[in-house]
Design an enzyme around this catalytic site. Sequence first.
Site: not given
Ligand code: BG6
Length: 487
Positions: A14-15, A17-18, A84, A176-177, A181, A234, A239, A340
């Site tokens: 229920t977070g 991210l989910a 839990d 590692d999202h 990409k 972070d 990344h 960005k």
């Molecule tokens: C996350 C960090 O891993 O990547 C965040 O914890 C950061 O702080 C985010 O904002 C950036 O990801 P993206 O896909 O928006 O570039």
Amino acid sequence: AAERTSLFIFFGGTGDLAYRKLYPSMYNLYKKGTLREHFGVLGTSREKLTDEQFRDQVRKSLGTTKTDKDAEKFISHFVYEAHDVTDKAHYQVLKTRAEELDKKYELNGNRIFYLSLAPSFFGTVAGFLKTEGLTDTKGFDRVVIEKPFGRDFDSAQQLNDALSKSFDEEQIFRIDHYLGKEMIQNIEAVRFGNTLVESLWNNRYIDNIQVTLSEKLGVEERASYYDNSGALRDMVQNHIMQIVSLLAMEQPVSFTDVDIRAEKVKALRSLRVYNVAEASTNFVRGQYGAGDSQRAYRDEDNVPHDSNNDTFVAGKLLFDNYRWSGTPFYIRTGKMLADKFTRVDVVFKKPLIDIFSFPQNHNAPLEANVLTMYIEPHAGFSLRLNAKTNGQGFQTEPINLDYFVDAKDSKATPEPYERLIHDVMKGDGTNFSSWQEVSYAWRFVDQIRKVWDLQQPQFPNYTPGSMGPASADELIQRDHRQWVYRL
Ligand code: BG6
């Protein structure tokens, strides 16, 4: 894509991210047919919800309504159990529900355990999954781990040891999202698919490589996490180190997870781990102060007024190997910067002799060729060449060969999580961080951190909307170079 079969059990179901990423990504996979009949979702967290209440939340996260029949069919595969994670006995309840779903949707005992909760619980959950028999099925068992994977090498190792008691390395998928990409995956295509690129991809022809992950937003509501992490942990440890290893690695023997990881690890092993003096000259940090309509980092909610946390990092990385010796990789990332975007600039060496700039010609010196990979938000490439200016005489000027993914294709680009969840179902670890990659990255980053912990920074040192502190420019200017992207 062929339909895949699995049960998903989400811890932290229920977070944020989910709801924000995971369920919508699964819905995309459903619409594309990767998920269809043979999948089930068991959401868990401490929150008490009925299946119906959980489905209401899922529906909200998808942005659909009850009149959307196909979406309702997708949502009907979701069930919920308050749980839990430290309560050993309660894993039996999860087990029973998992078996029900397995039978109902004919899942062949395939299970994906998605751990999107505080890292301190990873070991506990993994242990009970095993001892309480949830992994005891005839299908596959895989565990997906969200960041952060530790806060230094020692804690990462403890975490990994705990996980390894229940799962083998091939069963562990560390997210590692950035690896999900499109344009990060394109690095390999551009490098290993082009003679033009790969034959020049070394210290004889490349002067330096620059990696920039720039963020326009500040810390937002995440101060309690971020103030204990900082930009170095972070963004750099995960990344940036992943991007750098894709840029630096040798050609893998084949395009498979085992071979690609082997090359990334080899690259990371030749990354020079800095001593104290090197760490303090080759890395700089920053923290944003107040801007016109922006509070200083230290005045953000939940940030201590004397915080020395880094919201910006820039650094120089050196690989001690035959391909890269003498060619630095400059990296930078920060919050509250001008814009960005994520980009990689590969700066080539200038021609050894510039025959066009003889005194009578008054020609500006030749510029370096630059290959820019635009990762986000606009995906594309740009190659800067020198060409003759149109007209009489003989002057030169830089021109750009540009390619940008068009709007239609960029709309059709899968979300990182969509791609990564699909990979987990396929059992393809290519776009996940292996333990070895994580551990070498921590060893490098730990050295910087150690030095920083001993020194008192002069914070704040940059204004919102800039590209970071002056020291980030000085770092590269000292080497008689410049950031390709500058304001
Ligand atoms: C996350 C960090 O891993 O990547 C965040 O914890 C950061 O702080 C985010 O904002 C950036 O990801 P993206 O896909 O928006 O570039």
